[in-house]
Design a protein around this motif. Sequence first.
Motif: not given
Length: 772
Positions: A625-629
């Motif tokens: 899972q990737i979270i780009f914020e």
Amino acid sequence: MRLKKYTYLTALLFLIASFSFAQKNEYNIIPAPLNLKPSKGIFIFNEATSLQLGKGVSPEVENAFFILKDRLNTAAGLMITANNTARSKNVIICRQNNSLEKKESYILNITPAKIEIEAREPAGFFYAAQTLRQLLPVTIESKDLVSNIKWSVPCCRIEDSPVFSYRGLHLDVCRNFASLDEVKTYIDQIALLKLNIFHWHLTDDQGWRIEIRKYPKLTEMGAFRDRTMKGHHNDYPRQWDNTRTGGYYTQEEIKEVIAYAAERFVTIIPEIEMPGHATAALASYPEYSCSGGPFEVEGRWGVFNDVFCTREETFDFLEDVLDEVAGLFPSEYIHIGGDECPKVRWKRCHACQERMKEEGLKDEHELQSYFVRRMEKYLKGKGKKIIGWDEILEGGLAPDATVMSWRGIAGGIAAARQGNDVIMTPSEAMYFDFYQSRLPSQPLAIGGYVPLEKVYAYKAMPDELTEDQYKHILGIQANVWTEYMPTRAQREYMIFPRVAALAEVAWLPEAKKNYKRFSSDIPSLMQRYSYMGLNYSDAFYSIIGNTVPDKETGLKLELSTSAPGMQIRYTVDGTEPTIESPLYTGGIPVSDKEIVVKAISLKDGKIMSPPYNQTFIVNKAAGQQIIFEDAQGNISGQNGGGNLTDCIMGKFPLGRFDWFSYAGSDATVTIVFDKPKTISELIFSSANQNNVYVYSPRNIEFFISEDGGTFRSIGNVKHEQMAAADGKAEVTTSPLTVKKVKMAISMYGVVPKDKIGAGNPSALFVDEIIVR
Ligand code: TNX
């Protein structure tokens, strides 16, 4: 004995087969009709078949059959003539039906004895004839006489009507010129699929293509350029092709095309670009720029700073031009562009700044809005309405302008909410200059990815609007920008068969769309294209690779094709796949070791497209899972950032694949592992291609989290180090078991003074985050 048995069996099989063929009627109509009720039997065309116009049907309705008659004449050798002696057999009967809802609506009833057509207007009869044409054997499209064919259509009852009144296809003849013959062929294809608008993009930086009698230099000078860039816009350094190219249409030729289109129920909307994309005009008449020039007709693609100046003389000039354009084109709309107009010249131009003061305009966006409103008012006086690209919303929308929403659908939604009409043409679904396949064998394109299914899946009525606002969505359009389509064959390759998906989305309500049925109609359309001599794309049959997270192995590769019923065979050892290679039956694990997957698609034992060929790198982040914020807490980026951990490295030029692009504030990217992983190396792989404003971050800091809550920094890499390492930032550590890793990205920021694009914000392109 064995032989005999075999022959007997084959004969029996053949009998069963031909029996079932005779029973099963096929209806490969694109766009699929709103309602079709199949029935048994066929109607056969022969020498005696005639056309009969019923009572009250205007004699001009006969013209609606001219293509069908021409096809039957050329390919089948049959002369179908109008004959008004009442007959009940072997006849096509046309009836006037004023209760039908739309001008395009028709009812087509085919029985073995006769064909009956009801419509309200000639357009309806014309579309019924196109349906009949598609129900005939594909050889009807042949340019020569075909013998030994039964010219039949399967029986059915069709009630048909389009969902949208605007069903458009666009062609840019400025970046590359298209001959009159090509334009006519294009209109033929528009008509075949019941589209009704041809948006003719006639002026741009790289060429002015329409004769304007009052300003002959527009075509004498503006229609030709001395050189054209080679390769992709993002390539560096620039390479040139120094051959002079160009062309234009005389007003006589334009009239000829307008008439040609009208016979086919196609309206042509001309586009005269302003205030931007004006270099070809300014090369001819530099006095209408802010600086006075001189300029060359552009040989590069992109957006250019020299645009029309807002001083009075420019408006006089443009009004003269529009006088001639409005006089030529009967269309109620004229497209005045309005897109991609940089404001840098206006900011430094005395005349423009004076204009802003006089008119009380607070910034250059309002000046652009003033420009558009003025043109709208002028054209209104000539009984014309304007269309503009969605940039015309900036600085305030002109009261009656129709907005063409191309940068996504937001512009269209905003315009509809303001009560303005809208044509949806979002690049992510409607740009035929984007790639239709990711195979490396594809010819160079601008970038993006719009395969046939994606065009088809486009939902023209956005959920964000209310029932009442829907009436402002007049329809949809696909655009064919030709920067990367230097030849006619190349343009055809990009258009066919994607135009079929456009046609169906424009004709059918969402609830009636069905990709499975549509895709089974495509092969017969392709056969038609072959008879027409069109160069269509085989991307429909080629392999699509999609990586999906997998609980057990991390990442799986799924292979598919846009075409139904294909077989896929593949190898993972680097050898070329053959018809004997293993059959693909489900996801291939791709993350445990470096592998190369090569695959081919087959139909009836025949290889249908060039091979898929993709290397996958080893990566513990695979499928995680990737979270780009960003700094404001927005999660952003294409695929939600999923392609950052797909084990696929990016390809150049940058538009090609598999980049994650971002422009905005500083950001963080976090990988959340499904179970704790022991790691010793982190790589952030970006592109540092400054000629197109793409910069590796100014700084990137790497963090790990052992408990999943608190983070600890394990290193830091600066822009200069990344620039020296092809955009890669790398940190190593003694092995650590972690639940998460995080990278804090400081954006490079504004492009520095001495670099190309100085003053613009930099963009970030990342292909992969690698954890080992
Ligand atoms: C943007 S779409 C443009 C065109 C380019 C196109 C390439 C629009 C209104 N402007 O000038 O050709 O992108 O995809």
